[in-house]
Design a protein around this motif. Structure first.
Motif, PDB file in Angstrom:
ATOM      1  N   GLU A   1      -4.930   6.748  -1.236  1.00 35.45           N
ATOM      2  CA  GLU A   1      -4.234   5.496  -0.932  1.00 35.45           C
ATOM      3  C   GLU A   1      -5.279   4.466  -0.548  1.00 35.45           C
ATOM      4  O   GLU A   1      -6.187   4.750   0.239  1.00 35.45           O
ATOM      5  CB  GLU A   1      -3.247   5.697   0.213  1.00 35.45           C
ATOM      6  CG  GLU A   1      -2.535   4.415   0.641  1.00 35.45           C
ATOM      7  CD  GLU A   1      -1.583   4.644   1.801  1.00 35.45           C
ATOM      8  OE1 GLU A   1      -1.343   3.691   2.568  1.00 35.45           O
ATOM      9  OE2 GLU A   1      -1.078   5.784   1.957  1.00 35.45           O
ATOM     10  N   ILE A   2      -5.161   3.279  -1.113  1.00 33.07           N
ATOM     11  CA  ILE A   2      -6.059   2.181  -0.771  1.00 33.07           C
ATOM     12  C   ILE A   2      -5.227   1.064  -0.155  1.00 33.07           C
ATOM     13  O   ILE A   2      -4.263   0.591  -0.752  1.00 33.07           O
ATOM     14  CB  ILE A   2      -6.804   1.643  -2.010  1.00 33.07           C
ATOM     15  CG1 ILE A   2      -7.684   2.740  -2.611  1.00 33.07           C
ATOM     16  CG2 ILE A   2      -7.656   0.433  -1.632  1.00 33.07           C
ATOM     17  CD1 ILE A   2      -8.409   2.320  -3.878  1.00 33.07           C
ATOM     18  N   THR A   3      -5.597   0.675   1.048  1.00 30.29           N
ATOM     19  CA  THR A   3      -4.899  -0.407   1.747  1.00 30.29           C
ATOM     20  C   THR A   3      -5.867  -1.555   1.988  1.00 30.29           C
ATOM     21  O   THR A   3      -6.877  -1.393   2.676  1.00 30.29           O
ATOM     22  CB  THR A   3      -4.319   0.069   3.084  1.00 30.29           C
ATOM     23  OG1 THR A   3      -3.300   1.047   2.835  1.00 30.29           O
ATOM     24  CG2 THR A   3      -3.708  -1.095   3.851  1.00 30.29           C
ATOM     25  N   ARG A   4      -5.556  -2.674   1.377  1.00 33.84           N
ATOM     26  CA  ARG A   4      -6.295  -3.908   1.613  1.00 33.84           C
ATOM     27  C   ARG A   4      -5.536  -4.712   2.664  1.00 33.84           C
ATOM     28  O   ARG A   4      -4.297  -4.752   2.650  1.00 33.84           O
ATOM     29  CB  ARG A   4      -6.389  -4.707   0.322  1.00 33.84           C
ATOM     30  CG  ARG A   4      -7.219  -4.067  -0.743  1.00 33.84           C
ATOM     31  CD  ARG A   4      -8.692  -4.350  -0.543  1.00 33.84           C
ATOM     32  NE  ARG A   4      -9.051  -5.678  -1.044  1.00 33.84           N
ATOM     33  CZ  ARG A   4     -10.252  -6.222  -0.886  1.00 33.84           C
ATOM     34  NH1 ARG A   4     -11.182  -5.591  -0.195  1.00 33.84           N
ATOM     35  NH2 ARG A   4     -10.523  -7.410  -1.392  1.00 33.84           N
ATOM     36  N   TYR A   5      -6.237  -5.381   3.551  1.00 32.77           N
ATOM     37  CA  TYR A   5      -5.532  -6.107   4.598  1.00 32.77           C
ATOM     38  C   TYR A   5      -6.276  -7.363   5.022  1.00 32.77           C
ATOM     39  O   TYR A   5      -7.497  -7.453   4.922  1.00 32.77           O
ATOM     40  CB  TYR A   5      -5.294  -5.200   5.815  1.00 32.77           C
ATOM     41  CG  TYR A   5      -6.559  -4.740   6.528  1.00 32.77           C
ATOM     42  CD1 TYR A   5      -7.027  -5.428   7.647  1.00 32.77           C
ATOM     43  CD2 TYR A   5      -7.271  -3.631   6.090  1.00 32.77           C
ATOM     44  CE1 TYR A   5      -8.178  -5.016   8.290  1.00 32.77           C
ATOM     45  CE2 TYR A   5      -8.415  -3.204   6.744  1.00 32.77           C
ATOM     46  CZ  TYR A   5      -8.864  -3.903   7.851  1.00 32.77           C
ATOM     47  OH  TYR A   5     -10.006  -3.498   8.494  1.00 32.77           O
ATOM     48  N   GLN A   6      -5.475  -8.338   5.447  1.00 33.94           N
ATOM     49  CA  GLN A   6      -5.989  -9.556   6.065  1.00 33.94           C
ATOM     50  C   GLN A   6      -5.395  -9.607   7.454  1.00 33.94           C
ATOM     51  O   GLN A   6      -4.229  -9.909   7.658  1.00 33.94           O
ATOM     52  CB  GLN A   6      -5.589 -10.779   5.246  1.00 33.94           C
ATOM     53  CG  GLN A   6      -5.477 -12.111   5.996  1.00 33.94           C
ATOM     54  CD  GLN A   6      -6.749 -12.562   6.677  1.00 33.94           C
ATOM     55  OE1 GLN A   6      -7.770 -11.898   6.646  1.00 33.94           O
ATOM     56  NE2 GLN A   6      -6.701 -13.696   7.323  1.00 33.94           N
ATOM     57  N   SER A   7      -6.205  -9.219   8.431  1.00 30.67           N
ATOM     58  CA  SER A   7      -5.760  -9.163   9.815  1.00 30.67           C
ATOM     59  C   SER A   7      -6.993  -9.028  10.681  1.00 30.67           C
ATOM     60  O   SER A   7      -8.043  -8.562  10.234  1.00 30.67           O
ATOM     61  CB  SER A   7      -4.823  -7.964  10.032  1.00 30.67           C
ATOM     62  OG  SER A   7      -4.470  -7.853  11.394  1.00 30.67           O
TER      63      SER A   7
END
Length: 464
Positions: A134-140
């Protein structure tokens, strides 16, 4: 080159807590706080560099439940371990050739790693058929630690498929808005809905119309304490048994050629739910599947809804042709979740999607290994239990975090209520004391003047 420090242990007060190896790159200038991790795991912390041939020490091999890596050098070393692995920063090139991990989670901040590299990473990971990734990209500003915790838990304790009951007797049919054309959606409410105002979620249907699947989903949300409504987009005569031609025709009409009309129907649903007396209009969520997922992203890119806190797209059609032109100036306030299959072409171009979401305060895009379009639909051949569970849990975590009253707010309201009650009691006591003092003064004055004090308005026998 700096020599790595000796490994050390961070114990957990619960002796049964899972033991996790935390690998940290010795060249990293950033200081990683272990507070979040040590609250859930016992940690064996190891520093590694680019020359490391490190492996899990034999004396703890049987106890180690997984490996977390922070930094590019640590990531390459972690992926060579035959266990559950989470990478807080993506590794340098070439690491994929040495993967021995059984389950792999990659958490990637959009500024630390270009989207094009992530797309290449996905293509290479697809060659590892036995790897659950699983790949999770985030802006936080914060690393999504909750995502990591749940990834480990589900790797250790795989979910069991549970299809909700077809008995949706608690679902109400509702008509809205008050103007033509009349739409007909479905509403599910928690059992205690009339005792207080609840947060609410509006669910947009997939391309075959709003029917049993959406009713089952909103019933699951009601069980979690949310008022939930499945919105009608096509009209009340197109809920069931649509032909393939009708599905193509209707979905193309709304999400491609008449987007403003689609957004207006979404707005009707939001306005209707926000007006319900048992709904808190400041705590709203919006979600959609497939065609509905497209609508969610189109809505947050084009419109603003006060009180909308979470917007989630499940296997949405997000090809560039469906994304509005990037002319938005005002920020996107809801937390945006995009949950897609790693083998779903409908996800579109990751780089273009991330660019479109740059106006959002916070967003998260998760892609699941070898998962195709429609992975949440129980009766669909593409159904994937792990991806369905992971995506639904990610959605619920954001709803609970952002729609449920925060503990501090609840405490403040409780404190305010107690303060108001105490203030009221004190006022009554004060009034009683003043009255008693005044009466005592009146009695003393009457005694001095030898004036009898009447016991009541009625004259006494002596006065008669």
């Amino acid at each position: 080159m700096t020599s790595p420090q000796a490994p050390y242990m961070i114990a957990h007060e619960d002796l049964t807590a899972p033991l996790i190896v935390l690998l940290v790159s010795s060249s990293s200038s950033e200081i990683l706080s272990t507070k979040e991790l040590s609250a859930h795991f016992a940690l064996y912390v190891v520093e590694v560099n680019s020359d490391s041939q490190w492996e899990i020490p034999q004396h703890i091999q049987s106890q180690v439940k997984g490996v977390i890596a922070y930094g590019t050098e640590a990531a390459a070393v972690a992926c060579a371990q035959p266990t559950v692995v989470a990478l807080v920063k993506p590794p340098s090139d070439g690491w994929i050739q040495n993967i021995r991990a059984t389950n792999l989670l990659v958490l990637s901040h959009y500024e630390q790693y270009p989207a094009l590299k992530i797309m290449q990473m996905e293509d290479m990971l697809k060659n590892h058929n036995d790897l659950v990734w699983e790949i999770t990209r985030y802006q936080s500003t914060d690393i999504p630690w909750d995502n990591l915790m749940h990834f480990f838990q589900q790797a250790w304790d795989p979910p069991v498929k549970q299809i909700p009951s077809h008995d949706v007797f608690r679902i109400q049919t509702v008509s809205y808005p008050t103007t033509d054309p009349l739409l007909e959606g479905y509403l599910a409410v928690p059992s205690s809905s009339h005792n207080r105002r609840h947060p609410a979620v509006i669910l947009l249907p997939n391309w075959d119309g709003v029917n049993l699947y959406e009713q089952q989903r909103i019933q699951l949300l009601a069980d979690e304490g949310f008022v939930a409504m499945a919105a009608d987009i096509y009209g009340k005569d197109l809920h069931h048994n649509l032909t393939l031609q009708q599905m193509i025709q209707q979905s193309t009409y709304y999400r491609e050629t008449h987007v403003d009309e689609y957004l207006q129907k979404i707005q009707h649903a939001l306005d209707y739910v926000a007006s319900l007396p048992f709904v808190d209009p400041t705590r709203l969520g919006l979600a959609g599947y497939c065609f509905g997922g497209t609508g969610v992203i189109q809505y947050v890119l084009k419109r603003t809804q006060p009180g909308l806190q979470v917007a989630a797209a499940f296997h949405g059609g997000l090809q560039p042709k469906y994304l509005p032109s990037q002319d938005r100036v005002s920020p996107i306030h809801p937390y945006v979740l995009v949950l897609s299959g790693g083998s779903d072409d409908a996800h579109g171009n990751q780089s273009v999607l991330e660019s479109a979401l740059q106006a959002a305060d916070e967003w998260e895009i998760s892609r699941y290994a070898n998962v195709y379009h429609g992975f949440t639909e129980w009766e669909n051949p593409a159904y994937n239990l792990i991806a369905d569970t992971r995506s639904w849990d990610a959605f619920l975590r954001q709803l609970r975090a952002r729609l449920q009253p925060r503990a501090i707010e609840a405490n403040q309201r409780t404190f305010s209520s107690i303060s108001a009650w105490v203030s009221g009691v004190c006022l009554i006591v004060l009034i009683a004391l003043v009255w008693m003092r005044r009466r005592k003064q009146h009695q003393q004055y009457a005694k001095l003047c030898q004036i009898p004090v009447p016991a009541s308005r009625k004259p006494s026998q002596k006065q008669k």
